[in-house]
Scaffold this active site. Structure first.
Site, PDB file in Angstrom:
ATOM      1  N   HIS A 507      10.776   8.291  22.019  1.00  0.00           N
ATOM      2  CA  HIS A 507       9.640   9.188  22.273  1.00  0.00           C
ATOM      3  C   HIS A 507       9.687  10.419  21.360  1.00  0.00           C
ATOM      4  O   HIS A 507       8.734  10.712  20.634  1.00  0.00           O
ATOM      5  CB  HIS A 507       9.685   9.616  23.743  1.00  0.00           C
ATOM      6  CG  HIS A 507       8.613  10.585  24.156  1.00  0.00           C
ATOM      7  ND1 HIS A 507       7.539  10.228  24.931  1.00  0.00           N
ATOM      8  CD2 HIS A 507       8.456  11.909  23.893  1.00  0.00           C
ATOM      9  CE1 HIS A 507       6.765  11.287  25.129  1.00  0.00           C
ATOM     10  NE2 HIS A 507       7.307  12.323  24.508  1.00  0.00           N
ATOM     11  N   GLU A 508      10.797  11.114  21.386  1.00  0.00           N
ATOM     12  CA  GLU A 508      10.904  12.330  20.569  1.00  0.00           C
ATOM     13  C   GLU A 508      10.840  11.992  19.090  1.00  0.00           C
ATOM     14  O   GLU A 508      10.312  12.764  18.288  1.00  0.00           O
ATOM     15  CB  GLU A 508      12.200  13.089  20.893  1.00  0.00           C
ATOM     16  CG  GLU A 508      12.321  13.573  22.340  1.00  0.00           C
ATOM     17  CD  GLU A 508      11.115  14.375  22.822  1.00  0.00           C
ATOM     18  OE1 GLU A 508      10.435  15.013  22.000  1.00  0.00           O
ATOM     19  OE2 GLU A 508      10.845  14.345  24.043  1.00  0.00           O
ATOM     20  N   HIS A 511       7.283  11.987  18.018  1.00  0.00           N
ATOM     21  CA  HIS A 511       6.793  13.339  17.691  1.00  0.00           C
ATOM     22  C   HIS A 511       7.301  13.750  16.307  1.00  0.00           C
ATOM     23  O   HIS A 511       6.575  14.347  15.515  1.00  0.00           O
ATOM     24  CB  HIS A 511       7.321  14.358  18.710  1.00  0.00           C
ATOM     25  CG  HIS A 511       6.621  14.323  20.037  1.00  0.00           C
ATOM     26  ND1 HIS A 511       5.261  14.385  20.168  1.00  0.00           N
ATOM     27  CD2 HIS A 511       7.116  14.273  21.308  1.00  0.00           C
ATOM     28  CE1 HIS A 511       4.935  14.358  21.460  1.00  0.00           C
ATOM     29  NE2 HIS A 511       6.048  14.288  22.170  1.00  0.00           N
ATOM     30  N   HIS A 514       5.315  12.332  13.559  1.00  0.00           N
ATOM     31  CA  HIS A 514       4.032  13.043  13.461  1.00  0.00           C
ATOM     32  C   HIS A 514       4.201  14.274  12.556  1.00  0.00           C
ATOM     33  O   HIS A 514       3.348  14.585  11.739  1.00  0.00           O
ATOM     34  CB  HIS A 514       3.600  13.466  14.868  1.00  0.00           C
ATOM     35  CG  HIS A 514       2.116  13.647  15.054  1.00  0.00           C
ATOM     36  ND1 HIS A 514       1.587  14.057  16.250  1.00  0.00           N
ATOM     37  CD2 HIS A 514       1.073  13.502  14.210  1.00  0.00           C
ATOM     38  CE1 HIS A 514       0.265  14.132  16.130  1.00  0.00           C
ATOM     39  NE2 HIS A 514      -0.067  13.806  14.905  1.00  0.00           N
TER      40      HIS A 514
HETATM   41 ZN    ZN Z   1       6.266  14.159  24.299  1.00  0.00          ZN
END
Ligand code: ZN
Length: 717
Positions: A507-508, A511, A514
């Site tokens: 998940h991280e 990010h 991104h």
């Molecule tokens: Zn998040």
């Protein structure tokens, strides 16, 4: 496998000026003379912060100097005698405050990942100074006049429109809107009103949070009869024993309303009366009619927000907030919530029947009560899935999971990772990586800080030390960081993660991608600078790869033997993944509805808050065995945090990530064309275009909710 748990993300370090007291009393370190490494040019590899040279005493003078610099830059823009243009106003504003942004970034990042008492108190000292600096900018009339002139030229009259690129247009829109949304267009009289409302809002919101904290901390369930502990895990009993000692109740057991205490108690305690007792305390926090009652605070907040929205020209608070989101307006939010509500409630109703059956087997008659749910759900979970976390962990060593992420992102985007050994670091546990394209071009720098320590906040998040932008056609490399609190290695085993932690890592990392793959001209639109209901798409989509059996087999290998995780174990994990999702989705959605109810009122609320809440829940037909995840008097996301009209965002993003992943499932998990499109349309674009438009460019259509329903096991059979 997890859900709605908040994996926090991005530390927002938007900075705009402030006035520090003059700092002539600040100590300088003797050997550094007047040199302040926060202000000097960073002559480090990739211009990362020179962490080893930065000392605490450098921060305050650096802030003072950087704010002064920023003020001068702002004044120069506002007082310019040149006609206002996109370059001399909007771009100049964008570029102003470079030093302040650098100092703040280092300070606020480290305050989360490697802090101490000095930094905590400096942060408190800085808060009002920074907020005043912000106000001074957003209420600077001359400055706003110039912004408005540029906006009128380009947008209203459109004479200059064609000269701006999509991205420049976005920067202009965002700059103009941020002034207007802070009240720059109001009359002086209304500006005063707004300032008063803002002040009142902050007071009520602080009060709400304080009350909730007191209500939570003041309660204790004291048990002095060992039999009443029946069913509880040993670790929980020991914690309760320690809690009792601390409260001078040695020999007894104390349970509290902290989630880590009350939730497992509700899940495991055999004694139904005690479960009821602690449950009643839990669900009535802030609702005792005493000095810590939150009903008036919540009511004032809802009503004041309505007043503010009307003053700024909006129908209600939700319209004001959602204008800045992907959802755009309250109708779109409510429409999604309604679509999910029916299948979620249907599933929860089925789950309630299973629970009732289990209760009857144990001789308990009558309705399923909220304090029964977690207890019997846990029994059913054990009976059906028999999944033991300890059996799973050896397959998820930190190194193997990290390699899995590297492999997945190489297959998708061609990225490769090289460990850099001699980089400046703020702590020895941190590792630093250079991320490269397949052809060897550098993409950016990635810091990873994986394990807990006393100086680190809890949770997991991504942040940046510098954001990507384009300077004179040159792509400036982002420096991104992910910070987690994963299980530690021990003397004889490497760090072994739970599956939930592995999933959080993916998940991280999403990010981080991104931020790393961002390819925009302006920093303020880079990477994760997108609406809250869109920002979790790149992160949550990675959880889908993490959990896919095909991918799990790529990286889940026993840390000792290298044996790939057995299929039977993957099957068990998968089956347990959708268990109890009717309940989880229903209680979450109920709270989201409640949030929207409070913030779409058209007239101030005059009746009792309990009645307001009851009406809201009656309207959606919530069953008695479930209450909203947060009730009105302890819904701090919306009354003491930044999530008013925003609690829906978690599931909005989940619709996106499930639908986006579906695109890959339809062909191949590593479909090159789709990966390229996801990268070009989502990961590289930051906040330069409307997110709904970006999504359509990737998917060729608007997102559908079915993939989410399927993932949560909510599709009707
Ligand atoms: Zn998040």
């Amino acid at each position: 496998m997890n859900q709605m748990k908040r994996k926090t993300l991005i530390i927002l370090t938007t900075v705009v000026g402030m006035t520090l007291q003059s700092c002539n009393k600040d100590k300088q370190t003797e050997d550094s003379g007047n040199k302040n490494p926060l202000i000097e040019a960073w002559e480090t590899p990739y211009e990362v912060p020179p962490f080893e040279e930065i000392k605490f005493e450098h921060y305050k003078p650096a802030f003072t100097q950087a704010i002064e610099e920023h003020k001068k830059e702002i004044d120069a823009i506002a007082e310019s005698t040149q006609p206002a243009s996109f370059e001399n106003t909007i771009v100049a504003l964008e570029n102003a405050g470079e030093s302040l942004s650098r100092v703040s970034t280092v300070f606020f990042n480290l305050r989360s990942s490697h802090t101490n008492d000095d930094m905590q108190s400096l942060a408190q000292e800085l808060a009002p100074v920074l907020s005043e600096h912000r106000d001074n900018i957003s209420l600077n009339k001359k400055l706003f006049e110039r912004v408005k002139t540029v906006y009128n030229d380009h947008v209203i009259q459109a004479t200059e429109k064609l000269r701006l690129t999509q991205e420049q247009r976005m920067l202009l829109d965002e700059t103009y809107k941020s002034f207007v949304r802070s009240g720059a267009n109001l009359s002086d009289e209304d500006k005063d009103k707004l300032r008063d409302i803002n002040k009142e809002l902050s007071v009520f919101s602080l009060k709400y949070g304080d009350n909730l904290l007191k209500e939570t901390k003041s309660y204790e369930l004291v048990i002095d009869n060992k039999e009443d502990l029946s069913g509880l895990p040993q670790a929980l009993i020991e914690t309760a024993e320690v809690a009792a000692k601390e409260r001078k109740k040695a020999g007894k057991w104390v349970f509290t309303l902290d989630n880590a205490s009350v939730m497992p108690f509700l899940q495991y305690a055999e004694n139904r009366d005690l479960r009821k007792k602690i449950w009643d305390a839990y669900q009535n926090r802030g609702n005792h009619g005493n000095a810590h009652d939150n009903k008036q605070n919540a009511l004032q907040l809802a009503n004041l927000r309505l007043e503010k929205a009307k003053l700024l020209g909006y129908a209600n608070h939700a319209s004001y907030v959602l204008e800045e989101s992907m959802a755009k307006n309250p109708e779109n939010v409510t429409s999604l919530l309604n679509q999910l509500w029916t299948p979620a409630l249907a599933k929860a109703t089925t789950e309630a029947k299973d629970i009732k059956e289990m209760m009857e087997k144990e001789g308990i008659q009558g309705d399923v009560m909220p304090y029964d749910w977690r207890f019997y759900a846990e029994k059913i979970r054990k009976e059906r899935y028999d999944l033991d976390e300890q059996e799973i962990k050896p397959y998820f060593s930190l190194e193997n999971v990290r390699q899995g992420i590297f492999d997945v992102t190489e297959k998708l985007f061609g990225l490769t990772y090289t460990k850099l050994n001699d980089m400046p670091k703020y702590h020895e546990d941190v590792t630093v990586w250079e991320v490269k394209e397949a052809d060897g071009t550098s993409v950016g720098i990635l810091y990873m800080d994986m394990h807990p320590r006393a100086s680190k906040n809890g949770g997991a998040w991504m942040t940046s030390f510098s954001k990507q932008y384009i300077n004179d056609q040159k792509r400036m490399l982002p420096v991104i960081s992910i910070v987690c609190n994963f299980s530690q290695p021990t003397a004889d085993t490497p760090a072994l993660l739970t599956f939930d932690e592995a999933s959080t890592f993916f998940h991280e990392f999403g990010h981080a991608l991104h931020g790393l793959l961002s390819n925009v001209h302006y920093k303020s639109l880079a990477g994760t600078s997108v609406p809250r209901d869109f920002v979790e798409l790149p992160s949550q989509i990675m959880e889908n790869w993490a959990a896919d059996p095909e991918v799990i087999k790529m990286y889940a290998k026993h840390y000792k033997t290298g044996e790939v995780i057995p299929d039977a174990l993957i099957e068990k994990m998968k089956a347990a993944g959708t268990f109890d999702q009717g309940f989880a989705t229903t209680e979450y959605l109920a709270a989201s509805f409640l949030d929207m109810n409070y913030h779409t009122i058209k007239e101030p609320i005059t009746n009792d808050l309990t009645v307001f809440e009851q009406n809201a829940m009656d309207n959606i037909g919530l069953i008695d065995a479930i209450i909203p995840r947060y009730r009105s008097t302890y819904f701090s996301h919306i009354f003491a945090g930044g999530y008013s009209s925003g609690y829906y965002s978690y599931i909005w993003s989940e619709v996106l990530d499930s639908d986006a992943f579906q695109a890959f499932k339809e062909t191949s998990l590593f479909d090159q064309e789709k990966a390229k499109s996801f990268r070009e349309n989502i990961l590289e674009k930051g906040g330069t275009e409307d997110p709904a438009e970006l999504y359509r460019k990737f998917r060729g259509a608007d997102p559908k909710i079915e993939p989410l329903l399927e993932k949560r096991g909510l599709l009707a059979n």
